[in-house]
Write a protein that holds these residues in place. Structure first.
Motif, PDB file in Angstrom:
ATOM      1  N   TYR A 149      35.828  36.416  25.720  1.00 13.52           N
ATOM      2  CA  TYR A 149      35.643  37.640  26.529  1.00 13.52           C
ATOM      3  C   TYR A 149      35.242  37.656  27.912  1.00 13.52           C
ATOM      4  O   TYR A 149      35.447  38.586  28.701  1.00 13.52           O
ATOM      5  N   GLU A 150      34.329  36.933  28.166  1.00 16.06           N
ATOM      6  CA  GLU A 150      34.006  36.676  29.632  1.00 16.06           C
ATOM      7  C   GLU A 150      34.889  36.468  30.737  1.00 16.06           C
ATOM      8  O   GLU A 150      34.761  36.697  31.781  1.00 16.06           O
ATOM      9  N   ARG A 151      36.000  36.119  30.420  1.00 19.85           N
ATOM     10  CA  ARG A 151      37.242  35.643  31.281  1.00 19.85           C
ATOM     11  C   ARG A 151      37.885  37.092  31.584  1.00 19.85           C
ATOM     12  O   ARG A 151      38.841  36.901  32.439  1.00 19.85           O
ATOM     13  N   LEU A 152      37.868  38.134  30.652  1.00 16.86           N
ATOM     14  CA  LEU A 152      38.534  39.339  30.813  1.00 16.86           C
ATOM     15  C   LEU A 152      38.771  40.116  32.207  1.00 16.86           C
ATOM     16  O   LEU A 152      39.601  40.405  32.754  1.00 16.86           O
ATOM     17  N   SER A 153      37.342  40.019  32.996  1.00 18.64           N
ATOM     18  CA  SER A 153      37.228  40.535  34.172  1.00 18.64           C
ATOM     19  C   SER A 153      38.234  39.987  35.303  1.00 18.64           C
ATOM     20  O   SER A 153      38.861  40.346  36.015  1.00 18.64           O
ATOM     21  N   ASP A 154      37.982  38.658  35.333  1.00 22.51           N
ATOM     22  CA  ASP A 154      38.763  37.674  36.155  1.00 22.51           C
ATOM     23  C   ASP A 154      40.190  37.837  35.956  1.00 22.51           C
ATOM     24  O   ASP A 154      41.189  37.999  36.721  1.00 22.51           O
ATOM     25  N   LEU A 155      40.519  37.802  34.744  1.00 20.36           N
ATOM     26  CA  LEU A 155      42.120  37.991  34.457  1.00 20.36           C
ATOM     27  C   LEU A 155      42.731  39.571  34.875  1.00 20.36           C
ATOM     28  O   LEU A 155      43.582  39.423  35.336  1.00 20.36           O
ATOM     29  N   ALA A 156      41.916  40.534  34.569  1.00 20.26           N
ATOM     30  CA  ALA A 156      42.240  42.015  35.045  1.00 20.26           C
ATOM     31  C   ALA A 156      42.472  41.892  36.594  1.00 20.26           C
ATOM     32  O   ALA A 156      43.356  42.631  36.997  1.00 20.26           O
ATOM     33  N   ASN A 157      41.404  41.078  37.169  1.00 19.16           N
ATOM     34  CA  ASN A 157      41.587  41.424  38.675  1.00 19.16           C
ATOM     35  C   ASN A 157      42.775  40.479  39.185  1.00 19.16           C
ATOM     36  O   ASN A 157      43.364  41.023  40.215  1.00 19.16           O
ATOM     37  N   GLU A 158      43.165  39.484  38.512  1.00 24.01           N
ATOM     38  CA  GLU A 158      44.237  38.695  38.810  1.00 24.01           C
ATOM     39  C   GLU A 158      45.460  39.599  38.618  1.00 24.01           C
ATOM     40  O   GLU A 158      46.392  39.564  39.626  1.00 24.01           O
ATOM     41  N   VAL A 215      45.475  42.805  38.908  1.00 17.67           N
ATOM     42  CA  VAL A 215      45.428  43.821  40.047  1.00 17.67           C
ATOM     43  C   VAL A 215      45.979  43.139  41.373  1.00 17.67           C
ATOM     44  O   VAL A 215      46.718  43.758  42.157  1.00 17.67           O
ATOM     45  N   ARG A 216      45.722  42.027  41.620  1.00 15.63           N
ATOM     46  CA  ARG A 216      46.007  41.358  42.844  1.00 15.63           C
ATOM     47  C   ARG A 216      47.484  40.909  42.805  1.00 15.63           C
ATOM     48  O   ARG A 216      48.220  40.874  43.845  1.00 15.63           O
ATOM     49  N   MET A 221      56.540  46.178  37.629  1.00 11.93           N
ATOM     50  CA  MET A 221      56.029  45.032  37.229  1.00 11.93           C
ATOM     51  C   MET A 221      54.808  45.545  36.479  1.00 11.93           C
ATOM     52  O   MET A 221      54.014  46.221  36.647  1.00 11.93           O
ATOM     53  N   ILE A 222      54.716  44.873  34.923  1.00 14.74           N
ATOM     54  CA  ILE A 222      53.797  45.282  33.941  1.00 14.74           C
ATOM     55  C   ILE A 222      52.951  44.191  33.773  1.00 14.74           C
ATOM     56  O   ILE A 222      53.251  42.927  33.503  1.00 14.74           O
ATOM     57  N   GLY A 223      51.491  44.424  33.572  1.00 11.69           N
ATOM     58  CA  GLY A 223      50.564  43.274  33.467  1.00 11.69           C
ATOM     59  C   GLY A 223      49.920  43.563  31.898  1.00 11.69           C
ATOM     60  O   GLY A 223      49.686  44.748  31.621  1.00 11.69           O
ATOM     61  N   PHE A 224      49.958  42.368  31.168  1.00 12.79           N
ATOM     62  CA  PHE A 224      49.521  42.533  29.953  1.00 12.79           C
ATOM     63  C   PHE A 224      48.435  41.645  29.721  1.00 12.79           C
ATOM     64  O   PHE A 224      48.124  40.619  30.068  1.00 12.79           O
ATOM     65  N   LEU A 225      47.145  42.434  29.527  1.00 16.57           N
ATOM     66  CA  LEU A 225      45.820  41.807  29.350  1.00 16.57           C
ATOM     67  C   LEU A 225      45.477  41.597  27.694  1.00 16.57           C
ATOM     68  O   LEU A 225      45.225  42.710  26.956  1.00 16.57           O
ATOM     69  N   GLY A 226      45.521  40.474  27.511  1.00 16.53           N
ATOM     70  CA  GLY A 226      45.132  40.120  26.003  1.00 16.53           C
ATOM     71  C   GLY A 226      43.861  39.456  25.634  1.00 16.53           C
ATOM     72  O   GLY A 226      43.413  38.534  26.498  1.00 16.53           O
ATOM     73  N   SER A 227      43.209  39.787  24.855  1.00 12.82           N
ATOM     74  CA  SER A 227      41.580  39.282  24.511  1.00 12.82           C
ATOM     75  C   SER A 227      41.956  38.001  23.564  1.00 12.82           C
ATOM     76  O   SER A 227      41.230  37.200  23.832  1.00 12.82           O
ATOM     77  N   ALA A 228      42.892  38.110  22.609  1.00  8.15           N
ATOM     78  CA  ALA A 228      43.005  36.769  21.660  1.00  8.15           C
ATOM     79  C   ALA A 228      44.273  35.817  22.393  1.00  8.15           C
ATOM     80  O   ALA A 228      44.810  36.121  23.287  1.00  8.15           O
ATOM     81  N   PRO A 229      44.399  34.792  21.756  1.00  4.58           N
ATOM     82  CA  PRO A 229      45.392  33.736  21.819  1.00  4.58           C
ATOM     83  C   PRO A 229      46.844  34.502  21.771  1.00  4.58           C
ATOM     84  O   PRO A 229      46.830  35.203  20.979  1.00  4.58           O
ATOM     85  N   PRO A 230      47.612  33.971  22.687  1.00  7.49           N
ATOM     86  CA  PRO A 230      48.868  34.435  22.517  1.00  7.49           C
ATOM     87  C   PRO A 230      49.554  34.459  21.226  1.00  7.49           C
ATOM     88  O   PRO A 230      50.159  35.346  20.691  1.00  7.49           O
ATOM     89  N   THR A 282      40.384  48.360  38.190  1.00  6.48           N
ATOM     90  CA  THR A 282      41.247  49.321  38.949  1.00  6.48           C
ATOM     91  C   THR A 282      40.803  50.806  38.744  1.00  6.48           C
ATOM     92  O   THR A 282      40.730  51.271  37.523  1.00  6.48           O
ATOM     93  N   THR A 283      41.086  51.648  39.639  1.00  5.31           N
ATOM     94  CA  THR A 283      41.020  53.020  39.207  1.00  5.31           C
ATOM     95  C   THR A 283      42.194  53.848  39.705  1.00  5.31           C
ATOM     96  O   THR A 283      42.518  54.929  39.660  1.00  5.31           O
ATOM     97  N   THR A 284      43.345  53.023  40.041  1.00  5.48           N
ATOM     98  CA  THR A 284      44.473  53.689  40.669  1.00  5.48           C
ATOM     99  C   THR A 284      45.703  53.062  39.825  1.00  5.48           C
ATOM    100  O   THR A 284      46.633  53.951  39.487  1.00  5.48           O
ATOM    101  N   ILE A 285      45.585  51.841  39.218  1.00  5.73           N
ATOM    102  CA  ILE A 285      46.745  51.574  38.578  1.00  5.73           C
ATOM    103  C   ILE A 285      46.620  52.244  37.145  1.00  5.73           C
ATOM    104  O   ILE A 285      45.646  51.821  36.405  1.00  5.73           O
ATOM    105  N   PRO A 286      47.661  52.715  36.713  1.00  6.39           N
ATOM    106  CA  PRO A 286      47.653  53.193  35.245  1.00  6.39           C
ATOM    107  C   PRO A 286      47.568  52.178  34.164  1.00  6.39           C
ATOM    108  O   PRO A 286      47.879  51.045  34.215  1.00  6.39           O
ATOM    109  N   ILE A 287      46.642  52.379  33.155  1.00  5.99           N
ATOM    110  CA  ILE A 287      46.130  51.608  32.059  1.00  5.99           C
ATOM    111  C   ILE A 287      46.609  52.082  30.764  1.00  5.99           C
ATOM    112  O   ILE A 287      46.168  53.378  30.490  1.00  5.99           O
TER     113      ILE A 287
END
Length: 203
Positions: free
Chosen positions: A46-55, A57-58, A1-10, A79-84
């Protein structure tokens, strides 16, 4: 499973996401068939990015794909373990994303387009096409360390050499249709250099 973290609108990244899917397909990975992609978009906040990244990871993704300095820093903190994998970033060394370009170390890899040099070049080009240019409004997203740090510093250095006054304006509006942006564009309509959230890309 791949996680995509985007800063801008889809919608802003529709073409790039489709290119990402096609690239995966070239290697035999088809979304919905043998790979799942979890998407998270900060929509310019951008203030939402940390919460989204943690989502992500979870959600136990096996890989995180992101872009730009804010998204990369958020993923690194999460994360320090999941490849980025960073699809594109301005200056990952100056902003503390990696230790060096040659040896990024840790769990992070990707590509850099050295945005500070490109931003500085824009000032030179503006001066070439408008020889009488004396000032440039620079729109900065204060939540983007690359924009307020190495990018602006590189622009300022070139501007000083060309006797141009840079006028920085901090703006978090995710859309170039905001009122403050419109006022700035009207006032500096012939000399507007934008970076941060209002750029064509987020570095």
């Amino acid at each position: 499973m791949i996680g995509f973290l985007g800063s801008a609108p889809p919608a802003k990244f529709a073409d790039r996401i489709e290119g990402f899917r096609l690239g995966l397909r070239d290697f035999g990975y088809v979304e919905g068939t043998n790979v799942t992609i979890q998407y998270r978009f900060a929509e310019g906040h951008y203030e939402r990015l940390s919460d989204l990244a943690n989502e992500l990871v979870r959600s136990k993704v096996n890989l995180i794909v992101t872009h730009g300095t804010p998204g990369s820093l958020a993923a690194k903190r999460a994360t320090t373990t999941i490849p980025i994998v960073i699809a594109s970033i301005g200056d990952p060394v100056a902003t503390g994303v990696v230790a060096s370009v040659a040896r990024p170390g840790g769990n992070i890899t990707g590509q850099s387009f050295f945005n500070p040099e490109l931003r500085a070049k824009r000032i030179e080009l503006l001066k070439e096409v408008m020889p009488r240019l004396t000032q440039v409004a620079v729109i900065l997203n204060p939540d983007n360390p690359a924009a307020v740090g190495p990018e602006f510093q590189a622009m300022e250095k070139v501007a000083q050499q060309l006797n141009i006054k840079l006028r920085p304006f901090q703006l978090r509006e995710p859309s170039p249709t905001g009122r403050r942006y419109s006022r700035l564009r009207s006032r500096y309509r012939c000399s507007l250099s934008s970076c941060g959230v209002l750029r064509g890309q987020d570095s």
